[in-house]
Enzyme design. Structure first.
Site, short mmCIF file in Angstrom:
data_model
loop_
_atom_site.label_atom_id
_atom_site.label_comp_id
_atom_site.label_asym_id
_atom_site.label_seq_id
_atom_site.Cartn_x
_atom_site.Cartn_y
_atom_site.Cartn_z
CE LYS A 14 0.84 1.21 4.50
NZ LYS A 14 1.63 2.35 4.91
CG ASP A 139 -1.05 -0.02 8.17
OD1 ASP A 139 -1.83 0.87 8.57
OD2 ASP A 139 0.13 0.18 7.86
P1 ATP Z 1 3.82 -0.17 7.86
O1 ATP Z 1 3.73 0.61 6.59
O2 ATP Z 1 2.59 -0.98 8.19
O3 ATP Z 1 4.39 0.59 9.01
P2 ATP Z 1 6.25 -1.31 6.96
O4 ATP Z 1 6.08 -1.57 5.49
O5 ATP Z 1 6.97 -0.07 7.34
O6 ATP Z 1 4.85 -1.35 7.62
P3 ATP Z 1 6.89 -4.06 7.38
O7 ATP Z 1 7.54 -4.42 6.09
O8 ATP Z 1 5.53 -4.53 7.62
O9 ATP Z 1 6.98 -2.49 7.62
O10 ATP Z 1 7.89 -4.56 8.53
C1 ATP Z 1 7.94 -4.01 9.78
C2 ATP Z 1 8.74 -4.95 10.71
O11 ATP Z 1 7.99 -6.15 10.88
C3 ATP Z 1 10.08 -5.35 10.12
O12 ATP Z 1 11.07 -4.84 10.96
C4 ATP Z 1 10.09 -6.87 10.10
O13 ATP Z 1 11.20 -7.43 10.74
C5 ATP Z 1 8.83 -7.30 10.84
N1 ATP Z 1 8.08 -8.36 10.10
C6 ATP Z 1 7.50 -9.42 10.65
N2 ATP Z 1 6.88 -10.18 9.74
C7 ATP Z 1 7.07 -9.59 8.55
C8 ATP Z 1 6.68 -9.91 7.22
N3 ATP Z 1 5.96 -11.00 6.94
N4 ATP Z 1 7.05 -9.05 6.25
C9 ATP Z 1 7.76 -7.95 6.54
N5 ATP Z 1 8.17 -7.61 7.77
C10 ATP Z 1 7.84 -8.41 8.78
#
Ligand code: ATP
Length: 300
Positions: A14, A139
């Protein structure tokens, strides 16, 4: 009860087209008003029935497979809430950059909940899934929500349909390093936030909504002030023909909005060169239709 043998799901990324931080709860959670849009960049989740237990493997990123992975947490939450025995092997293929502001982990968790619920004959209704999702991450309910765009309020639990955005072309630029959402919120000064509800109400009127005019992210100033290289990426997107550019979520991914595919393609090449191989530059599109889980599979 017979389980479905195998299910393949897409877990889309997203972007936040609007993100306002409008308050803070006593427990520390930030209250947001945000317009989110799903993209055609997605992780793959493949579920297969197997012997007793649950096992996850991950390709494409160095992530834990135990409860440290949101997929495993989602699966455990599903088995506990449904009372069904775990008999599943899951494979996650990561394409969405991690800790990037693109919601990858939350999307994977939502795909896991939707996939398992389908595999086991829909034991949980929408309300239960939504509640489980919210416990896993703010989210997650958005990724359970069967539309491509949505307004989210509160800590992400109040969702309403977003506008149909047409065929906007997006260019994502991720600098190649992660940024912790918790760090961004700790450093964000609430008083910097301007406006709030008024913009959202205007935005809710689909006819008056112009995506370029509305692009806004309260967290952007905080993050760009700490990381001037990101301000450089934002400026480069605009220099290379983006009609608007913004940081997504808590960053560090930036996106540009383009209307001409050739201009976008040239911008992508230029940004790849500027990044010297370190930046991940992805041409993507906003899903511009009502997305049910089934329809989403057909879209890709
Ligand atoms: P948001 O936009 O919801 O804040 P994000 O894109 O910034 O999310 P994610 O990629 O969801 O962040 O990852 C956040 C943290 O979650 C990472 O530090 C990661 O180690 C942990 N994590 C746990 N499971 C997953 C997964 N399936 N995919 C990605 N990260 C994961």
């Amino acid at each position: 009860m017979t389980l479905l043998e195998r299910i393949e799901l897409k877990a889309p990324a997203k972007i936040n087209l609007i993100l306002r931080v409008v308050g803070r709860r006593p427990d520390g959670y930030h209250l947001l008003e945000t317009l989110m849009a799903k993209l055609d960049l997605a992780d793959d989740l493949i579920l297969e029935s197997g012997p007793e237990g649950f096992e996850l493997t991950v390709d494409g990123a160095d992530l834990p497979v135990d409860q440290g992975n949101l997929c495993t947490r989602a699966a455990m939450a599903f088995f506990q809430a449904s009372g069904r025995p775990a008999k599943v092997r899951a494979r996650l293929v990561k394409r969405i950059p991690v800790a990037a502001g693109l919601g990858g982990g939350s999307s994977d968790a939502a795909a896991m909940l939707l996939g398992l619920n389908r595999m086991y004959g829909q034991p949980l209704d929408e309300t239960r899934l939504h509640a489980l999702g919210l416990q896993l991450g703010a989210d997650v309910p958005f990724f359970l929500y069967p539309r491509a765009t949505a307004w989210a309020e509160g800590i992400g639990e109040r969702l309403g349909p977003g506008p149909n955005l047409g065929n906007e072309l997006i260019l994502l630029v991720n600098p190649g390093w992660p940024l912790s959402t918790a760090w961004v919120f700790r450093n964000h000064k609430l008083e910097l936030t301007s406006g709030g509800r008024k913009t959202i109400v205007t935005g809710l009127n689909e006819r008056s909504f112009t995506m370029l005019g509305a692009l806004h992210n309260d967290l952007e100033r905080t993050v760009l002030a700490h990381y001037p290289s990101l301000a450089g990426i934002r400026a480069a997107l605009l220099d290379e023909g983006a009609r608007g550019a913004l940081m997504s979520g808590s960053g560090p991914t930036l996106f540009g909005v383009f209307s001409d595919p050739d201009v976008r393609h040239r911008a992508a090449e230029k940004l790849r060169t500027l990044g010297g191989g370190r930046w991940r530059v992805v041409e993507a599109a906003i899903l511009n239709m009502a997305v049910t889980d089934g329809q989403l599979q057909q879209y890709f």
